[in-house]
Design a protein around this motif. Structure first.
Motif, PDB file in Angstrom:
ATOM      1  N   GLY A  93       0.853  -1.186   0.000  1.00 36.06           N
ATOM      2  CA  GLY A  93       0.000   0.000   0.000  1.00 36.06           C
ATOM      3  C   GLY A  93       0.885   1.230   0.000  1.00 36.06           C
ATOM      4  O   GLY A  93       1.959   1.234   0.610  1.00 36.06           O
ATOM      5  N   LEU A  94       0.471   2.251  -0.720  1.00 35.78           N
ATOM      6  CA  LEU A  94       1.269   3.479  -0.723  1.00 35.78           C
ATOM      7  C   LEU A  94       0.374   4.695  -0.628  1.00 35.78           C
ATOM      8  O   LEU A  94      -0.795   4.661  -1.001  1.00 35.78           O
ATOM      9  CB  LEU A  94       2.174   3.550  -1.952  1.00 35.78           C
ATOM     10  CG  LEU A  94       1.561   3.641  -3.342  1.00 35.78           C
ATOM     11  CD1 LEU A  94       1.225   5.077  -3.714  1.00 35.78           C
ATOM     12  CD2 LEU A  94       2.523   3.082  -4.363  1.00 35.78           C
ATOM     13  N   SER A  95       0.951   5.748  -0.094  1.00 37.73           N
ATOM     14  CA  SER A  95       0.258   7.028   0.008  1.00 37.73           C
ATOM     15  C   SER A  95       1.260   8.138  -0.265  1.00 37.73           C
ATOM     16  O   SER A  95       2.466   7.955  -0.130  1.00 37.73           O
ATOM     17  CB  SER A  95      -0.365   7.203   1.389  1.00 37.73           C
ATOM     18  OG  SER A  95       0.635   7.181   2.389  1.00 37.73           O
ATOM     19  N   PHE A  96       0.728   9.264  -0.681  1.00 39.76           N
ATOM     20  CA  PHE A  96       1.545  10.436  -0.975  1.00 39.76           C
ATOM     21  C   PHE A  96       1.275  11.494   0.093  1.00 39.76           C
ATOM     22  O   PHE A  96       0.184  12.077   0.115  1.00 39.76           O
ATOM     23  CB  PHE A  96       1.194  11.005  -2.355  1.00 39.76           C
ATOM     24  CG  PHE A  96       1.584  10.115  -3.491  1.00 39.76           C
ATOM     25  CD1 PHE A  96       2.844  10.205  -4.048  1.00 39.76           C
ATOM     26  CD2 PHE A  96       0.689   9.185  -4.001  1.00 39.76           C
ATOM     27  CE1 PHE A  96       3.220   9.382  -5.105  1.00 39.76           C
ATOM     28  CE2 PHE A  96       1.048   8.362  -5.061  1.00 39.76           C
ATOM     29  CZ  PHE A  96       2.317   8.462  -5.608  1.00 39.76           C
ATOM     30  N   GLY A 125      -5.396  11.790   0.617  1.00 39.50           N
ATOM     31  CA  GLY A 125      -6.363  10.930  -0.040  1.00 39.50           C
ATOM     32  C   GLY A 125      -5.852  10.243  -1.289  1.00 39.50           C
ATOM     33  O   GLY A 125      -6.591   9.487  -1.921  1.00 39.50           O
ATOM     34  N   CYS A 126      -4.610  10.459  -1.663  1.00 40.11           N
ATOM     35  CA  CYS A 126      -4.033   9.819  -2.844  1.00 40.11           C
ATOM     36  C   CYS A 126      -3.321   8.550  -2.402  1.00 40.11           C
ATOM     37  O   CYS A 126      -2.246   8.608  -1.799  1.00 40.11           O
ATOM     38  CB  CYS A 126      -3.075  10.763  -3.564  1.00 40.11           C
ATOM     39  SG  CYS A 126      -2.485  10.122  -5.142  1.00 40.11           S
ATOM     40  N   GLU A 183      -0.929   5.866 -11.758  1.00 37.11           N
ATOM     41  CA  GLU A 183      -2.372   5.919 -11.981  1.00 37.11           C
ATOM     42  C   GLU A 183      -3.059   6.704 -10.861  1.00 37.11           C
ATOM     43  O   GLU A 183      -3.959   7.509 -11.115  1.00 37.11           O
ATOM     44  CB  GLU A 183      -2.948   4.508 -12.061  1.00 37.11           C
ATOM     45  CG  GLU A 183      -4.433   4.499 -12.348  1.00 37.11           C
ATOM     46  CD  GLU A 183      -5.011   3.104 -12.494  1.00 37.11           C
ATOM     47  OE1 GLU A 183      -6.239   3.007 -12.630  1.00 37.11           O
ATOM     48  OE2 GLU A 183      -4.251   2.118 -12.469  1.00 37.11           O
ATOM     49  N   ALA A 184      -2.626   6.488  -9.622  1.00 37.31           N
ATOM     50  CA  ALA A 184      -3.202   7.230  -8.496  1.00 37.31           C
ATOM     51  C   ALA A 184      -2.955   8.732  -8.648  1.00 37.31           C
ATOM     52  O   ALA A 184      -3.853   9.543  -8.407  1.00 37.31           O
ATOM     53  CB  ALA A 184      -2.625   6.727  -7.180  1.00 37.31           C
ATOM     54  N   LEU A 185      -1.749   9.105  -9.058  1.00 38.23           N
ATOM     55  CA  LEU A 185      -1.455  10.523  -9.280  1.00 38.23           C
ATOM     56  C   LEU A 185      -2.349  11.102 -10.375  1.00 38.23           C
ATOM     57  O   LEU A 185      -2.901  12.197 -10.229  1.00 38.23           O
ATOM     58  CB  LEU A 185       0.017  10.714  -9.666  1.00 38.23           C
ATOM     59  CG  LEU A 185       1.043  10.561  -8.562  1.00 38.23           C
ATOM     60  CD1 LEU A 185       2.454  10.640  -9.150  1.00 38.23           C
ATOM     61  CD2 LEU A 185       0.854  11.609  -7.478  1.00 38.23           C
ATOM     62  N   ASP A 199      -9.065  16.254 -10.518  1.00 34.62           N
ATOM     63  CA  ASP A 199      -9.913  17.239  -9.840  1.00 34.62           C
ATOM     64  C   ASP A 199      -9.139  18.176  -8.933  1.00 34.62           C
ATOM     65  O   ASP A 199      -9.732  18.812  -8.071  1.00 34.62           O
ATOM     66  CB  ASP A 199     -10.969  16.508  -9.004  1.00 34.62           C
ATOM     67  CG  ASP A 199     -11.886  15.663  -9.854  1.00 34.62           C
ATOM     68  OD1 ASP A 199     -12.275  16.129 -10.933  1.00 34.62           O
ATOM     69  OD2 ASP A 199     -12.194  14.525  -9.448  1.00 34.62           O
ATOM     70  N   ALA A 200      -7.833  18.237  -9.100  1.00 35.60           N
ATOM     71  CA  ALA A 200      -7.027  19.056  -8.186  1.00 35.60           C
ATOM     72  C   ALA A 200      -6.093  19.967  -8.978  1.00 35.60           C
ATOM     73  O   ALA A 200      -5.651  19.619 -10.070  1.00 35.60           O
ATOM     74  CB  ALA A 200      -6.212  18.157  -7.271  1.00 35.60           C
ATOM     75  N   PRO A 201      -5.798  21.106  -8.409  1.00 37.23           N
ATOM     76  CA  PRO A 201      -4.839  21.999  -9.068  1.00 37.23           C
ATOM     77  C   PRO A 201      -3.422  21.460  -8.915  1.00 37.23           C
ATOM     78  O   PRO A 201      -3.170  20.591  -8.072  1.00 37.23           O
ATOM     79  CB  PRO A 201      -5.000  23.314  -8.290  1.00 37.23           C
ATOM     80  CG  PRO A 201      -5.469  22.884  -6.940  1.00 37.23           C
ATOM     81  CD  PRO A 201      -6.320  21.660  -7.170  1.00 37.23           C
ATOM     82  N   PRO A 202      -2.499  21.959  -9.722  1.00 38.40           N
ATOM     83  CA  PRO A 202      -1.102  21.525  -9.587  1.00 38.40           C
ATOM     84  C   PRO A 202      -0.575  21.774  -8.176  1.00 38.40           C
ATOM     85  O   PRO A 202      -0.951  22.747  -7.522  1.00 38.40           O
ATOM     86  CB  PRO A 202      -0.362  22.394 -10.596  1.00 38.40           C
ATOM     87  CG  PRO A 202      -1.409  22.852 -11.550  1.00 38.40           C
ATOM     88  CD  PRO A 202      -2.682  22.941 -10.769  1.00 38.40           C
TER      89      PRO A 202
END
Length: 90
Positions: free
Chosen positions: A17-20, A25-26, A42-44, A50-53
Motif C-alpha cells: 500500500g502506498l500514500s503520498f 487521499g491519494c 495511476e493514483a497521481l 480534480d485538483a490543481p497543480p
C-alpha cells in the motif's frame, strides 16, 4: 521536475500500500513490488483530475515526516508525475 514521494507499506500476507504525504487521499495498492510504480502513477493521474497543480515536497521533508513508518519497515518511492494525454488536452 521533482518527483512526488510515496510512502510504501507492506504487512505480511497483504498487498503493498502506498500514500503520498503531499496529496491527502491519494493512495494506491499493488500485489507485487514491480507493479508499484504503475499503480502510483495511476493514483497521481486520478488525483490530479480534480485538483490543481501541487509542488512536491523535498524528499528530506517526506523522510522526516515518515520517520516512524520508515523505522517500522516502510520505504519511499519517487514517482514522477506526467499528466496523461487526456489531461494535457483539457
Amino acid at each position: 521536475m521533482r518527483p512526488f514521494i510515496a510512502v510504501v507499506h507492506k504487512d505480511q500476507g497483504s498487498a503493498y500500500g502506498l500514500s503520498f504525504p503531499d496529496l491527502p487521499g491519494c493512495h494506491a495498492a499493488a500485489d507485487e513490488a514491480d507493479a508499484l510504480t504503475a499503480a502510483a502513477r495511476e493514483a497521481l493521474d486520478l488525483w490530479f483530475e480534480d485538483a490543481p497543480p501541487v509542488e512536491p515536497s523535498p524528499v528530506e521533508t517526506i523522510r522526516a515526516a515518515a520517520a516512524a513508518d520508515l523505522r517500522a519497515g516502510a520505504f519511499l518511492l519517487a514517482v514522477p508525475y506526467v499528466p496523461s494525454p487526456r489531461r494535457r488536452r483539457a
